[in-house]
Design an enzyme around this catalytic site. Structure first.
Site, short mmCIF file in Angstrom:
data_model
loop_
_atom_site.label_atom_id
_atom_site.label_comp_id
_atom_site.label_asym_id
_atom_site.label_seq_id
_atom_site.Cartn_x
_atom_site.Cartn_y
_atom_site.Cartn_z
N HIS A 30 -6.51 11.61 -33.19
CA HIS A 30 -7.10 10.30 -32.91
C HIS A 30 -7.97 9.92 -34.10
O HIS A 30 -8.73 10.74 -34.62
CB HIS A 30 -7.94 10.39 -31.64
CG HIS A 30 -8.52 9.09 -31.17
ND1 HIS A 30 -9.57 8.48 -31.82
CD2 HIS A 30 -8.21 8.30 -30.11
CE1 HIS A 30 -9.88 7.36 -31.17
NE2 HIS A 30 -9.07 7.23 -30.14
N ARG A 84 -3.78 5.99 -32.94
CA ARG A 84 -2.93 7.11 -32.55
C ARG A 84 -1.47 6.72 -32.73
O ARG A 84 -1.14 5.54 -32.86
CB ARG A 84 -3.17 7.49 -31.08
CG ARG A 84 -4.53 8.09 -30.79
CD ARG A 84 -4.67 8.42 -29.31
NE ARG A 84 -4.85 7.23 -28.51
CZ ARG A 84 -4.68 7.19 -27.19
NH1 ARG A 84 -4.28 8.27 -26.53
NH2 ARG A 84 -4.88 6.07 -26.52
N LYS A 143 0.56 3.56 -30.84
CA LYS A 143 -0.43 2.66 -30.25
C LYS A 143 -0.53 1.39 -31.07
O LYS A 143 -0.15 1.35 -32.24
CB LYS A 143 -1.80 3.35 -30.16
CG LYS A 143 -1.84 4.54 -29.21
CD LYS A 143 -1.66 4.09 -27.77
CE LYS A 143 -1.81 5.26 -26.81
NZ LYS A 143 -1.69 4.83 -25.40
N ASP A 195 -5.99 -1.99 -33.64
CA ASP A 195 -7.27 -2.28 -32.99
C ASP A 195 -8.30 -2.43 -34.09
O ASP A 195 -8.35 -1.62 -35.02
CB ASP A 195 -7.63 -1.13 -32.04
CG ASP A 195 -8.93 -1.35 -31.27
OD1 ASP A 195 -9.84 -2.04 -31.79
OD2 ASP A 195 -9.06 -0.82 -30.16
N CYS A 232 -11.43 -1.80 -34.40
CA CYS A 232 -12.41 -0.74 -34.68
C CYS A 232 -11.84 0.30 -35.65
O CYS A 232 -12.60 0.95 -36.39
CB CYS A 232 -12.90 -0.07 -33.40
SG CYS A 232 -11.68 0.92 -32.53
N TYR A 233 -10.50 0.43 -35.69
CA TYR A 233 -9.92 1.41 -36.60
C TYR A 233 -9.94 0.95 -38.04
O TYR A 233 -9.60 1.72 -38.94
CB TYR A 233 -8.50 1.76 -36.15
CG TYR A 233 -8.49 2.40 -34.78
CD1 TYR A 233 -9.19 3.58 -34.55
CD2 TYR A 233 -7.85 1.79 -33.71
CE1 TYR A 233 -9.22 4.16 -33.30
CE2 TYR A 233 -7.88 2.36 -32.45
CZ TYR A 233 -8.57 3.54 -32.24
OH TYR A 233 -8.62 4.11 -30.99
N ASP A 247 -11.35 -6.62 -31.07
CA ASP A 247 -10.23 -5.70 -31.18
C ASP A 247 -9.03 -6.40 -31.80
O ASP A 247 -8.48 -5.98 -32.82
CB ASP A 247 -9.93 -5.19 -29.76
CG ASP A 247 -8.65 -4.40 -29.62
OD1 ASP A 247 -7.81 -4.44 -30.52
OD2 ASP A 247 -8.48 -3.76 -28.57
N ASP A 293 -17.30 -8.07 -29.26
CA ASP A 293 -18.40 -7.21 -28.78
C ASP A 293 -19.08 -6.59 -29.99
O ASP A 293 -18.58 -6.64 -31.11
CB ASP A 293 -17.89 -6.14 -27.81
CG ASP A 293 -16.82 -5.25 -28.41
OD1 ASP A 293 -17.14 -4.50 -29.35
OD2 ASP A 293 -15.66 -5.30 -27.95
N HIS A 343 -17.05 -3.56 -31.84
CA HIS A 343 -16.00 -3.97 -32.76
C HIS A 343 -16.57 -4.76 -33.94
O HIS A 343 -16.05 -4.68 -35.06
CB HIS A 343 -14.92 -4.75 -32.03
CG HIS A 343 -14.03 -3.88 -31.20
ND1 HIS A 343 -14.34 -3.54 -29.90
CD2 HIS A 343 -12.86 -3.26 -31.49
CE1 HIS A 343 -13.38 -2.75 -29.42
NE2 HIS A 343 -12.48 -2.56 -30.36
#
Length: 259
Positions: free
Chosen positions: A72, A119, A122, A125, A127-128, A170, A177, A180
């Protein structure tokens, strides 16, 4: 603080998140990052940590929360950053299979979005942008080649992660938020600079009679990569995810206190 950190340390080299909480690589990173800033990083505190992080690496090449868990990106950054606190970032390959790690990481950027997934199989997103991008910052500082598109990540941030009412998110269709907003902006910063490592460390004795250090990273302003001059942001410390030089100033303060 030091006594509390030690109380959370486990026999296998890891740390718990709290006195009754789970043991995982997040706790390892949070403890080491805090201890480095506070100038209380000692051999006693870090004993067995590198071996624990090594056991968290999975068959895919990434790093999971704990040994046996799925790879992850969030845990990958925590594990890699923890090793970069302990060692020269050019030496992390002594503790994990670096080729396998880089291969897994290079598969995280998707097209056509340009963003990162956390991952295998997936979706991207926001945040990645940091959890993956931050890994690349540390690897690049350690001499690894740039194997991803910095312009494409910036385009993903600017076109997909900005919410109409402000803040970052995201992906389109998801509310913005603070979490993020933090990590999207951090990833945007990483995508605009290239980090290097000067090969030195500053060692100081603290009140425990042990050693502590803060590795020195450099940002190469002559290699700034911008897709839009109006959206330039400042550089970060790639280990502590703090504004440039802020972590170093904090560390220096506690070194002076100990002296």
């Amino acid at each position: 603080m030091y006594a509390w950190f030690l109380s959370l340390k486990t026999e296998d080299g890891g740390f718990r998140m709290n006195s009754t909480g789970e043991e995982d690589v997040r706790a390892v990173y949070c403890c080491l990052a805090s201890a480095a800033l506070l100038n209380i990083l000692t051999p006693e505190l870090v004993e067995g940590v590198a071996d624990y992080v090594s056991r968290c690496q999975t068959y895919e090449g990434g790093i999971g929360a704990s040994p046996g868990n799925e790879a992850h990106a969030g845990y990958a950054f925590c594990g890699l950053a923890a090793l970069c606190i302990l060692y020269d970032p050019r030496k992390v390959g002594d503790h994990i299979d670096l080729d396998s790690f880089v291969e897994w990481l290079s598969q995280r950027q998707y097209q056509p979005e340009g963003g990162f997934s956390g991952r295998t199989n997936k979706l991207v997103d926001g945040c990645y942008c940091w959890w993956v991008g931050g890994c690349w910052a540390l690897l690049e500082a350690g001499g690894q080649p740039v194997l991803w598109s910095k312009p494409d990540l910036q385009k993903f941030v600017l076109s997909c992660c900005q919410a109409p009412r402000g803040g970052l998110r995201d992906k389109p269709g998801v509310k913005q938020d603070f979490y993020h907003s933090c990590y999207v902006l951090s990833g945007l910063s990483e995508a605009q600079y290239r980090y290097s490592f000067d090969g030195g460390s500053e060692e100081k004795h603290n009140k425990l009679g042990e050693w502590s250090f803060m590795y020195k990273f450099e940002v190469e302003h002559d290699e700034v990569v911008l897709v839009d001059d109006d959206n330039a942001v400042g550089p970060l410390n790639p280990v502590h995810v703090l504004p440039w030089q802020m972590g170093e100033q904090m560390h220096a303060f506690y070194v002076a206190v100990d002296d």
